[in-house]
Design a protein around this motif. Sequence first.
Motif, short mmCIF file in Angstrom:
data_model
loop_
_atom_site.label_atom_id
_atom_site.label_comp_id
_atom_site.label_asym_id
_atom_site.label_seq_id
_atom_site.Cartn_x
_atom_site.Cartn_y
_atom_site.Cartn_z
N SER A 12 0.94 -1.20 0.15
CA SER A 12 -0.07 -0.08 -0.04
C SER A 12 0.80 1.15 -0.18
N ASP A 13 2.13 1.13 0.05
CA ASP A 13 3.17 2.36 0.24
C ASP A 13 3.56 2.73 -1.33
N ARG A 14 3.15 1.91 -2.20
CA ARG A 14 3.82 1.80 -3.51
C ARG A 14 3.53 3.57 -4.02
N GLU A 15 2.30 3.99 -4.15
CA GLU A 15 2.37 5.21 -4.49
C GLU A 15 3.19 6.53 -4.02
N GLY A 16 3.15 6.19 -2.50
CA GLY A 16 3.78 7.11 -1.76
C GLY A 16 5.22 7.06 -2.02
N TYR A 17 5.78 5.80 -2.13
CA TYR A 17 7.23 5.63 -2.56
C TYR A 17 7.50 6.28 -3.83
N LEU A 18 6.75 6.22 -4.94
CA LEU A 18 6.93 6.51 -6.16
C LEU A 18 6.86 8.18 -6.04
N ASP A 19 5.99 8.77 -5.42
CA ASP A 19 6.29 10.04 -4.90
C ASP A 19 7.07 10.80 -4.64
N LEU A 20 7.67 9.91 -3.50
CA LEU A 20 8.79 10.32 -2.73
C LEU A 20 10.38 10.39 -3.67
N TYR A 21 10.22 9.31 -4.22
CA TYR A 21 11.38 9.01 -5.36
C TYR A 21 11.46 10.42 -6.45
N GLU A 22 10.04 10.64 -7.10
CA GLU A 22 10.04 11.71 -7.86
C GLU A 22 10.40 13.00 -7.40
N ALA A 23 10.05 13.08 -5.92
CA ALA A 23 10.45 14.61 -5.17
C ALA A 23 11.89 14.56 -5.18
N VAL A 24 12.62 13.44 -4.77
CA VAL A 24 14.08 13.56 -4.25
C VAL A 24 14.93 13.41 -5.79
N PHE A 25 14.64 12.45 -6.54
CA PHE A 25 15.43 12.28 -7.69
C PHE A 25 14.94 12.80 -8.77
N GLY A 26 13.90 13.62 -8.98
CA GLY A 26 13.27 14.29 -10.29
C GLY A 26 13.07 13.36 -11.35
N ARG A 27 12.49 12.31 -11.24
CA ARG A 27 12.15 11.10 -12.17
C ARG A 27 10.98 10.31 -11.56
N ARG A 28 10.12 9.85 -12.49
CA ARG A 28 9.04 8.95 -12.15
C ARG A 28 9.44 7.80 -12.29
N ARG A 29 9.33 6.67 -11.40
CA ARG A 29 9.65 5.33 -11.72
C ARG A 29 8.27 4.62 -12.02
N SER A 30 8.59 3.37 -12.39
CA SER A 30 7.21 2.58 -12.50
C SER A 30 7.13 1.65 -11.36
N ASP A 31 5.66 0.80 -11.38
CA ASP A 31 5.65 -0.33 -10.39
C ASP A 31 6.63 -1.47 -10.92
N TYR A 32 6.81 -1.75 -12.20
CA TYR A 32 7.59 -2.77 -12.23
C TYR A 32 8.96 -2.34 -12.17
N TRP A 33 9.41 -1.24 -12.10
CA TRP A 33 10.89 -0.84 -11.87
C TRP A 33 11.29 -1.16 -10.37
N VAL A 34 10.11 -0.96 -9.43
CA VAL A 34 10.45 -1.09 -8.06
C VAL A 34 10.48 -2.47 -7.87
N HIS A 35 9.66 -3.31 -8.33
CA HIS A 35 9.71 -4.94 -8.29
C HIS A 35 10.83 -5.34 -8.64
N TRP A 36 11.24 -4.94 -9.75
CA TRP A 36 12.43 -5.46 -10.41
C TRP A 36 13.65 -5.32 -9.48
N ARG A 37 13.76 -3.81 -9.15
CA ARG A 37 15.04 -3.50 -8.36
C ARG A 37 15.07 -4.04 -6.99
N TYR A 38 14.10 -4.11 -6.38
CA TYR A 38 14.03 -4.42 -4.81
C TYR A 38 13.51 -5.54 -4.75
N GLY A 39 12.96 -6.19 -5.67
CA GLY A 39 12.45 -7.61 -5.41
C GLY A 39 13.52 -8.60 -6.02
N GLY A 40 12.90 -9.32 -6.84
CA GLY A 40 13.92 -10.29 -7.73
C GLY A 40 13.78 -11.80 -7.07
N PRO A 41 14.78 -12.40 -7.67
CA PRO A 41 14.56 -14.12 -7.50
C PRO A 41 15.24 -14.45 -6.02
#
Length: 370
Positions: A21-50
């Motif tokens: 449930s934090d997904r949108e809040g995290y994406l908003d924070l990332y955009e506010a700090v780093f200046g670019r919008r990431r996708s749901d897929y990117w979050v699960h790819w980067r911090y999830g994985g096998p």
Amino acid sequence: MALESPGPTQDDYHVRTYEPSDREGYLDLYEAVFGRRRSDYWVHWRYGGPYTDRVRMVVAERDGEVVGAEPFISLPVRAGDAEVLGLQPADVMVHPDHRRNGLMTRMTQFAVEQYADLEGLFFNFPNEVARAVHLRLGWREIGRTATAYRITSPSAFVDELDLPPSTDRVTRVCYDAYDSLVGGATSTLRRSSPEVRRFEEVPASVLETLYDRRRPDLVHVPRTAVFYRWRLANPEWDVTTYVAESEGHPVAALITCTESKDGLTYTKLLDSVPMVDADPFALERLVFTALSEHRSADVIAVAEDTLPRSVRATTGFLRNDGLPLSLVTSSNSVLARPFSLGRGSWSVGERRFEERRNWELSLLDQDTSV
């Protein structure tokens, strides 16, 4: 159910584990700090994985808003026959309106306590702010890792230099002449030059086979087919793999990714296999092939451990821990600590991971986003 710090502090910040449930809040924070919008897929790819069954992340919230986050990339770490879990803090951030409240320290301390009962280690390449926090909480600086660059557009790489437009054109012409001269000379050294095959789809099984032929004894992330399929699935990378073959059999491979950002084109030589004792001539052929296909790139980068010094020199790369590049960029700190300072070991197998000389690190192991 999220784990939480024991109750709110006097400033009403809560530190806890990430929930879906934090997904949108995290994406908003990332955009506010780093200046670019990431996708749901990117979050699960980067911090999830096998290597994990969930997104590994600690968040700080206040009044229901995610105002801080410390995500982790989950990776196996191997030395010899020993293998443990490795967690790499990446993209640690606090909203500008909530800084100077100790949130980065609180999130890191929470993560340390959460993983203290597991066997494994943290390792990362932090910026100066995160470096100071991690050193206070038991990390050790094990050394630095340099990046070697081949810069075909100097004016794009160093914005503050007032260079004339002709600089880039001259640089590209010089590189083309250099490649023609050196590449032609090296191709005559052996009559049986390896053929180079190009793959748009990642040949994960071939890469794993090359890794298995000469596994490093040093601390490293093991190169399995599972690892390659996951790590190279970044939705923002254009990945190409080059495989050198001799008499129809693979002898070496080089992986590149390309991404455009802020009007510039970056190409990274992410990884090469075998990771040790690869045929330098085959590596030269692979690098020259990759360079010929990425002539339009403004900057081409490779980690110091990925290519032997002789190959970097032959193919025109300069390290950023020496002149002239050290004037405008620098190598990265490498930090590490066991999950538990009391019960944990500073070794993986027989290798002490607190010593940089005991590591093999490529750009594919680092928390690179570009």
